[in-house]
Design an enzyme around this catalytic site. Structure first.
Site, PDB file in Angstrom:
ATOM      1  N   PHE A  33       0.825  -1.226   0.000  1.00 24.91           N
ATOM      2  CA  PHE A  33       0.000   0.000   0.000  1.00 24.91           C
ATOM      3  C   PHE A  33       0.860   1.277   0.000  1.00 24.91           C
ATOM      4  N   PHE A  65      10.046  -0.420   3.404  1.00 21.99           N
ATOM      5  CA  PHE A  65       8.620  -0.547   3.718  1.00 21.99           C
ATOM      6  C   PHE A  65       8.252  -2.008   3.980  1.00 21.99           C
ATOM      7  N   THR A 113       6.225   2.684  12.728  1.00 21.76           N
ATOM      8  CA  THR A 113       4.842   2.981  13.112  1.00 21.76           C
ATOM      9  C   THR A 113       4.761   3.633  14.492  1.00 21.76           C
ATOM     10  N   ASP A 114       3.664   4.330  14.739  1.00 19.54           N
ATOM     11  CA  ASP A 114       3.434   4.896  16.080  1.00 19.54           C
ATOM     12  C   ASP A 114       3.033   3.820  17.089  1.00 19.54           C
ATOM     13  N   GLU A 115       2.700   2.597  16.584  1.00 19.60           N
ATOM     14  CA  GLU A 115       2.236   1.549  17.506  1.00 19.60           C
ATOM     15  C   GLU A 115       3.336   1.086  18.454  1.00 19.60           C
ATOM     16  N   TYR A 129       2.636  -7.511  16.287  1.00 15.92           N
ATOM     17  CA  TYR A 129       3.063  -6.621  15.187  1.00 15.92           C
ATOM     18  C   TYR A 129       3.894  -5.471  15.737  1.00 15.92           C
ATOM     19  N   SER A 155       7.258  -6.491  16.972  1.00 12.15           N
ATOM     20  CA  SER A 155       8.226  -6.812  15.909  1.00 12.15           C
ATOM     21  C   SER A 155       8.751  -5.527  15.274  1.00 12.15           C
ATOM     22  N   LYS A 156       7.907  -4.525  15.129  1.00  4.86           N
ATOM     23  CA  LYS A 156       8.366  -3.242  14.560  1.00  4.86           C
ATOM     24  C   LYS A 156       9.301  -2.549  15.563  1.00  4.86           C
ATOM     25  N   VAL A 194     -17.498  -3.289  13.666  1.00  4.36           N
ATOM     26  CA  VAL A 194     -16.721  -2.349  14.481  1.00  4.36           C
ATOM     27  C   VAL A 194     -16.327  -3.070  15.770  1.00  4.36           C
ATOM     28  N   ASP A 198     -14.148  -7.540  20.598  1.00  2.00           N
ATOM     29  CA  ASP A 198     -12.995  -6.654  20.476  1.00  2.00           C
ATOM     30  C   ASP A 198     -11.728  -7.420  20.077  1.00  2.00           C
ATOM     31  N   ARG A 199     -10.790  -6.681  19.480  1.00  2.00           N
ATOM     32  CA  ARG A 199      -9.443  -7.216  19.182  1.00  2.00           C
ATOM     33  C   ARG A 199      -8.719  -7.413  20.528  1.00  2.00           C
TER      34      ARG A 199
HETATM   35  P1  NAD Z   1       1.419  -3.590   3.263  1.00  2.00           P
HETATM   36  O1  NAD Z   1       1.110  -4.814   4.065  1.00  2.00           O
HETATM   37  O2  NAD Z   1       0.373  -3.008   2.400  1.00  2.00           O
HETATM   38  O3  NAD Z   1       2.682  -3.901   2.305  1.00  2.00           O
HETATM   39  C1  NAD Z   1       3.801  -4.603   2.737  1.00  2.00           C
HETATM   40  C2  NAD Z   1       4.634  -4.970   1.506  1.00  2.00           C
HETATM   41  O4  NAD Z   1       5.810  -5.648   1.953  1.00  2.00           O
HETATM   42  C3  NAD Z   1       3.920  -5.920   0.535  1.00  2.00           C
HETATM   43  O5  NAD Z   1       4.136  -5.506  -0.797  1.00  2.00           O
HETATM   44  C4  NAD Z   1       4.578  -7.266   0.794  1.00  2.00           C
HETATM   45  O6  NAD Z   1       4.591  -8.115  -0.336  1.00  2.00           O
HETATM   46  C5  NAD Z   1       5.987  -6.832   1.183  1.00  2.00           C
HETATM   47  N1  NAD Z   1       6.692  -7.818   2.012  1.00  2.00           N
HETATM   48  C6  NAD Z   1       6.197  -8.486   3.104  1.00  2.00           C
HETATM   49  N2  NAD Z   1       7.136  -9.315   3.586  1.00  2.00           N
HETATM   50  C7  NAD Z   1       8.245  -9.169   2.806  1.00  2.00           C
HETATM   51  C8  NAD Z   1       9.534  -9.747   2.812  1.00  2.00           C
HETATM   52  N3  NAD Z   1       9.879 -10.670   3.704  1.00  2.00           N
HETATM   53  N4  NAD Z   1      10.426  -9.368   1.869  1.00  2.00           N
HETATM   54  C9  NAD Z   1      10.077  -8.448   0.927  1.00  2.00           C
HETATM   55  N5  NAD Z   1       8.869  -7.880   0.871  1.00  2.00           N
HETATM   56  C10 NAD Z   1       7.959  -8.225   1.797  1.00  2.00           C
HETATM   57  O7  NAD Z   1       1.992  -2.540   4.286  1.00  2.00           O
HETATM   58  P2  NAD Z   1       1.813  -0.963   4.347  1.00  2.00           P
HETATM   59  O8  NAD Z   1       0.554  -0.655   5.041  1.00  2.00           O
HETATM   60  O9  NAD Z   1       2.078  -0.404   3.002  1.00  2.00           O
HETATM   61  O10 NAD Z   1       3.003  -0.596   5.329  1.00  2.00           O
HETATM   62  C11 NAD Z   1       4.318  -0.373   4.828  1.00  2.00           C
HETATM   63  C12 NAD Z   1       5.256  -0.067   5.989  1.00  2.00           C
HETATM   64  O11 NAD Z   1       4.795   1.091   6.677  1.00  2.00           O
HETATM   65  C13 NAD Z   1       5.321  -1.175   7.043  1.00  2.00           C
HETATM   66  O12 NAD Z   1       6.643  -1.257   7.489  1.00  2.00           O
HETATM   67  C14 NAD Z   1       4.415  -0.686   8.166  1.00  2.00           C
HETATM   68  O13 NAD Z   1       4.852  -1.179   9.399  1.00  2.00           O
HETATM   69  C15 NAD Z   1       4.612   0.803   8.055  1.00  2.00           C
HETATM   70  N6  NAD Z   1       3.462   1.637   8.496  1.00  2.00           N
HETATM   71  C16 NAD Z   1       2.219   1.406   8.001  1.00  2.00           C
HETATM   72  C17 NAD Z   1       1.161   2.252   8.384  1.00  2.00           C
HETATM   73  C18 NAD Z   1      -0.236   2.060   7.850  1.00  2.00           C
HETATM   74  O14 NAD Z   1      -1.151   2.743   8.303  1.00  2.00           O
HETATM   75  N7  NAD Z   1      -0.472   1.195   6.883  1.00  2.00           N
HETATM   76  C19 NAD Z   1       1.403   3.290   9.273  1.00  2.00           C
HETATM   77  C20 NAD Z   1       2.700   3.478   9.789  1.00  2.00           C
HETATM   78  C21 NAD Z   1       3.729   2.649   9.358  1.00  2.00           C
HETATM   79  O1  DAU Z   2      -0.911   3.276  13.652  1.00  2.00           O
HETATM   80  C1  DAU Z   2      -0.219   2.801  12.543  1.00  2.00           C
HETATM   81  C2  DAU Z   2      -0.707   1.413  12.194  1.00  2.00           C
HETATM   82  O2  DAU Z   2      -2.000   1.565  11.626  1.00  2.00           O
HETATM   83  C3  DAU Z   2       0.220   0.673  11.234  1.00  2.00           C
HETATM   84  O3  DAU Z   2       1.455   0.463  11.852  1.00  2.00           O
HETATM   85  C4  DAU Z   2      -0.392  -0.671  10.812  1.00  2.00           C
HETATM   86  O4  DAU Z   2       0.429  -1.290   9.836  1.00  2.00           O
HETATM   87  C5  DAU Z   2      -1.761  -0.409  10.224  1.00  2.00           C
HETATM   88  O5  DAU Z   2      -2.373  -1.636   9.900  1.00  2.00           O
HETATM   89  C6  DAU Z   2      -2.628   0.367  11.216  1.00  2.00           C
HETATM   90  O6  DAU Z   2      -2.921  -0.448  12.381  1.00  2.00           O
HETATM   91  P1  DAU Z   2      -4.392  -0.479  13.043  1.00  2.00           P
HETATM   92  O7  DAU Z   2      -4.526  -1.717  13.806  1.00  2.00           O
HETATM   93  O8  DAU Z   2      -4.666   0.813  13.721  1.00  2.00           O
HETATM   94  O9  DAU Z   2      -5.259  -0.511  11.677  1.00  2.00           O
HETATM   95  P2  DAU Z   2      -6.601  -1.288  11.281  1.00  2.00           P
HETATM   96  O10 DAU Z   2      -7.058  -0.692   9.998  1.00  2.00           O
HETATM   97  O11 DAU Z   2      -6.452  -2.756  11.363  1.00  2.00           O
HETATM   98  O12 DAU Z   2      -7.612  -0.832  12.425  1.00  2.00           O
HETATM   99  C7  DAU Z   2      -7.901   0.517  12.680  1.00  2.00           C
HETATM  100  C8  DAU Z   2      -8.845   0.576  13.865  1.00  2.00           C
HETATM  101  O13 DAU Z   2     -10.111   0.028  13.470  1.00  2.00           O
HETATM  102  C9  DAU Z   2      -8.404  -0.253  15.052  1.00  2.00           C
HETATM  103  O14 DAU Z   2      -8.784   0.429  16.237  1.00  2.00           O
HETATM  104  C10 DAU Z   2      -9.184  -1.558  14.924  1.00  2.00           C
HETATM  105  C11 DAU Z   2     -10.476  -1.116  14.276  1.00  2.00           C
HETATM  106  N1  DAU Z   2     -11.122  -2.081  13.359  1.00  2.00           N
HETATM  107  C12 DAU Z   2     -10.361  -2.644  12.376  1.00  2.00           C
HETATM  108  C13 DAU Z   2     -10.936  -3.527  11.486  1.00  2.00           C
HETATM  109  C14 DAU Z   2     -10.102  -4.180  10.404  1.00  2.00           C
HETATM  110  C15 DAU Z   2     -12.472  -2.335  13.464  1.00  2.00           C
HETATM  111  O15 DAU Z   2     -13.166  -1.788  14.350  1.00  2.00           O
HETATM  112  N2  DAU Z   2     -13.041  -3.199  12.573  1.00  2.00           N
HETATM  113  C16 DAU Z   2     -12.319  -3.817  11.588  1.00  2.00           C
HETATM  114  O16 DAU Z   2     -12.893  -4.631  10.810  1.00  2.00           O
END
Ligand code: NAD
Ligand code: DAU
Length: 365
Positions: free
Chosen positions: A12, A82, A130-132, A155, A158-159, A211, A294-295
């Protein structure tokens, strides 16, 4: 001209970043390195074709040998990492892949960079995090770069481990690293397991909107293009060994966000006969909302203080939530084939049936 290795560039944020950089720096050579897990989709990059400015390599960041060969062949100037397993729910169901990619994968990447770059000041290893890693906030306060790490999900742990390794390679070996910690992104090409695309697609299809818990958990939402711009600025001007928080200044309770998605979709569809025929639905889509179990260990609130990147680099989010969410919903409305192919599983064939075939054709031309 720089040579930039972008790992996870078919996911993404990675694919949004690749497209952003391609447009902004047309002569840089971009090498995308991606394992193409379920979250990687080469269709996101279909507008790019192989040549001096772009190359895709399928591979695992854990694989030191293949990375070593790439570094031996190409004079890489910068890595933007990424590549990760990114979904919290999946980490709860099965943490192993998260340790393998996020911890061991980042370790292999750091080792390759150390072997080829040492402490060279001209190179750059940007680790996207990530902020997590900071854990969960109560009703008040913000995460700053000085907030102690307190990860709660596999998750996040690991980050956090990968961030610590990156930090250690700077302090021990002088590797030219920089780390960004960002809040929740949304926008085009987000895999529909995450809250925003899941809710948009389910609302269009008239399916349940699950939700978690009481829906009062808060996330700080950032439009993905604003994140890409921040990474570009940190890559260019961020101080070595530093970390930069990136956030949207857009705190939303999950239930409020889902209600907003429903209202905008109801409004967009009622104003467009074609769309309302394609996605028929009677009444308000808010009626599809269901509170579900809930998660486990669900973090209550995330909120980012991004004063450091604002002051040092002059970055600010440019998209208001109102503008970003409308742009995002429009993108999913305009690109139904993209998410339908994910739901049907067809997207998994893209590499084999289209990308590889095109490469073979190109080579035999
Ligand atoms: P995503 O899951 O959409 O994409 C991850 C990509 O990494 C995919 O293309 C996957 O094929 C590739 N990948 C996975 N394992 C791999 C490996 N072993 N070797 C090579 N490629 C591999 O993730 P995203 O949401 O685009 O997040 C990208 C980065 O940003 C991550 O490091 C995530 O922790 C960080 N991040 C994401 C968010 C968010 O809201 N999505 C927010 C803050 C930080
Ligand atoms: O904060 C940054 C993080 O944001 C990134 O590091 C992660 O890669 C990214 O996946 C995201 O994590 P969240 O757990 O916050 O994202 P998610 O979209 O899974 O969930 C957002 C919120 O919505 C969370 O509080 C859980 C809730 N949720 C999620 C799903 C999928 C629901 O209530 N229903 C759902 O079906």
């Amino acid at each position: 001209m720089r040579k930039i290795l972008i790992t996870g560039g078919a996911g993404f944020i990675g694919s949004n970043f690749v497209l952003y950089m391609r447009k902004r720096y047309p002569s840089d050579r971009i090498i995308v390195f991606d394992k193409l897990t379920y979250a990687g989709n080469l269709e996101n990059l279909k507008s790019l074709s192989s040549g001096p400015e772009y190359l895709f390599i399928k591979g695992d960041i854990k694989d030191f040998e293949i990375l070593d060969r790439i570094f031996g062949k190409e004079e890489i100037d910068a890595i933007v990492n990424f590549a990760a397993e990114s979904h919290v729910d999946r980490s709860i169901l099965g943490p192993k892949a998260f340790i393998e990619t996020n911890v061991l994968g980042t370790f292999a990447l750091l080792e390759v960079a150390r072997k080829h770059w040492g402490a060279s000041k001209d190179k750059r290893f940007l680790h996207v995090s990530t902020d997590e890693v900071y854990g969960s906030l109560g009703d008040t306060g913000y995460f700053t770069e000085a907030t102690p790490y307190s990860p709660n999900s596999p998750y996040a742990a690991s980050k956090a481990s990968s961030d610590h390794l990156v930090r250690a390679y700077f302090h021990t070996y002088g590797l030219p690293v920089v780390t960004t910690n960002c809040s929740n992104n949304y926008g085009p090409y987000q895999f529909p397991e995450k809250l925003m695309p899941l809710m948009i697609i389910n609302a269009l299809k008239g399916k349940n909107l699950p939700v978690y818990g009481d829906g009062q958990n808060v996330r700080d939402w950032l439009y993905v293009e604003d994140h890409c711009r921040a990474i570009d600025m940190v890559l260019d001007k961020g101080r070595g060994g530093e970390t930069y928080n990136i956030g949207g200044k857009n705190e939303k309770k999950n239930i409020d966000l889902v209600n907003e998605v429903c209202s905008i979709i109801d409004e967009r569809l009622s104003a467009d006969k074609g769309l309302s025929a394609r996605y028929p639905f009677k009444g308000s889509r808010k009626g599809l909302i269901h509170f579900v179990k809930d998660r486990p260990g669900h973090d209550r609130r995330y909120a980012i203080d991004c004063a450091k990147i604002e002051k040092e680099l002059g970055w600010r989010p440019e998209h208001s939530f109102e503008a970003g969410i409308r742009k995002t919903i429009d993108w999913y409305l305009e690109n139904p084939g993209w998410w339908e192919r994910i739901i049907s599983g067809e997207y998994r064939d893209y590499y084999e049936t289209q990308y590889k075939e095109r490469l073979v054709e190109k080579r035999s031309e």
